[in-house]
Scaffold this active site. Structure first.
Site: not given
Ligand code: NAD
Length: 371
Positions: A143, A194, A227, A251, A255
């Site tokens: 970001y 990852k 994942d 992020d 959630d």
């Protein structure tokens, strides 16, 4: 013991002032009944500051927040600010606070209170008793890192691109927070990246492994691909204690974990900065995960529990008031057990009550628990 400690309160907009007012009643209870007196300052932020001063965060307010031992934040924003200059939008006030206080560690606990195990979309036996913590790196990664942009290509197409970048020290500082937090809990850290497909992930895993070996091998460390972590969070979330991950994966995964608990009105959060070597002080801001909920603002129906639980986190992480923090959690849990509900967490056998009445019952439970 605490009277020289300063808490800066920034209620903000919409339901922010309503839930902060309720939280101040809990603070008052601790002052009256347990002698916990803080030095409290309060100021405007977000749309409320824009309306009065033309900016979402005054320099003086920022300086006071930076100097405080902890900031208790409500929420900011509202449709009336949709068309003002981008830099003056209410949310810019919060982002400036996070940046100037260098709040790089975002803690989001996902706790399922026994009385709410039916509120999740997952089966009650998967989530009941859940108590996990997602730690998201908040100021680095994709970001923020350069280069990023949208450019024209020779063939008439455009390309949009971002960079995921972490340095050794950025990974180490969030890693240390993860191990610190795990030591206060069940001593298990799952580091998520990852590394199978991303070089930033290879470095993340390497740095976490070294940090663990050199400094923190009293805590269990495991590694997981992001994942797989998303899948495991909905398959068997109780396998986790502390999950630490980068800005992007954090992020998404935070959630996902938030929804395990079933309601936005129950979720507190903390954002922490580095510990000052000399003073031992750590910048910290505590806020509910929800926003300013303009659709229900001013109606006396907002659930104040996320804000009150943010105060519980403030007690625990800024002042090591673990017993007092646990007392708040237990009073909230008992209030739910007794069937008191705001609309957002209503169950078939619950009694629907307003914002103030929920707090009254939390305070009654504080009285009963401390007798
Ligand atoms: P929101 O979280 O404010 O509301 C989403 C929905 O959940 C609404 O229907 C609301 O009524 C309900 N809700 C939220 N908190 C609740 C509570 N405590 N009790 C009962 N119901 C609750 O998100 P939104 O509607 O997308 O955003 C509204 C405004 O808040 C926007 O201006 C947004 O930018 C801002 N926002 C601010 C923050 C922050 O200050 N940290 C975070 C998110 C959104």
């Amino acid at each position: 013991m605490t009277s020289n400690k300063k808490i800066m309160i920034l209620p903000g907009d919409g339901v922010g002032p309503e839930v902060v007012d309720e939280t101040k009643k809990v603070l008052d209870w601790f002052a009256k009944n347990q002698g916990l007196n803080f030095h409290i300052e309060e100021d405007l932020v977000g749309g409320a500051a824009y309306d009065k001063y033309g900016v979402p965060l005054k320099d003086e307010t920022l300086a006071d927040a930076v100097n405080a031992d902890a900031v208790l934040f409500g929420s900011v924003g509202g449709p009336q600010y949709d068309n003002i200059d981008f830099e003056k939008k209410p949310e810019r006030g919060l982002l400036k606070l996070r940046k100037e206080m260098d709040l790089f560690a975002n803690l989001r606990p996902a706790i399922v209170f026994p009385a709410l195990s039916n509120s999740s979309t997952l089966k009650p036996d998967v989530v009941s008793g859940l108590d996990i913590l997602i730690l998201r790196e908040l100021t680095g990664g994709i970001y923020f890192a350069e280069p990023r942009g949208i450019e024209n290509l020779d063939n008439g197409e455009k390309k949009g691109f971002d960079t995921n970048l972490y340095t050794t020290s950025e990974i180490e500082r969030i890693g240390r927070v993860a191990f610190d937090l795990a030591e206060l809990r069940n001593k298990k850290v799952t580091s998520v990246e990852k590394s199978n497909v991303m070089m930033s992930g290879v470095l993340w895993k390497e740095v976490m492994t070294n940090l663990h070996a050199v400094e923190r091998n009293n805590v269990e460390l495991t590694h997981m691909y992001a994942d797989n972590c998303a899948m495991q969070l909905v398959r068997n979330p109780k396998q986790f204690d502390v999950i630490v991950t980068d800005n992007l994966f954090g992020d998404i995964l935070s959630d996902c974990s938030a929804m395990l608990t079933g309601s936005l009105g129950m979720l507190p959060s903390a954002s922490l900065g580095n510990k000052d070597e000399k003073t031992g002080k750590r910048h910290a801001l505590y806020e509910p995960v929800h926003g300013s909920a303009p659709d229900i603002a001013g109606q006396g129906v907002v659930n104040p529990m996320a804000q009150i639980l943010s105060l519980s986190m403030l007690f625990k992480y800024s002042f090591e008031l673990n017993k007092e923090s646990e007392l708040i959690n237990q009073a909230v849990s008992n209030t739910l057990d007794q069937g008191y509900r705001t609309k957002d967490i209503l169950s078939s056998d619950g009694k629907i009550v307003g914002t103030k009445e929920i707090t009254k019952n939390i305070i009654r439970n504080l009285d009963e628990l401390s007798r």
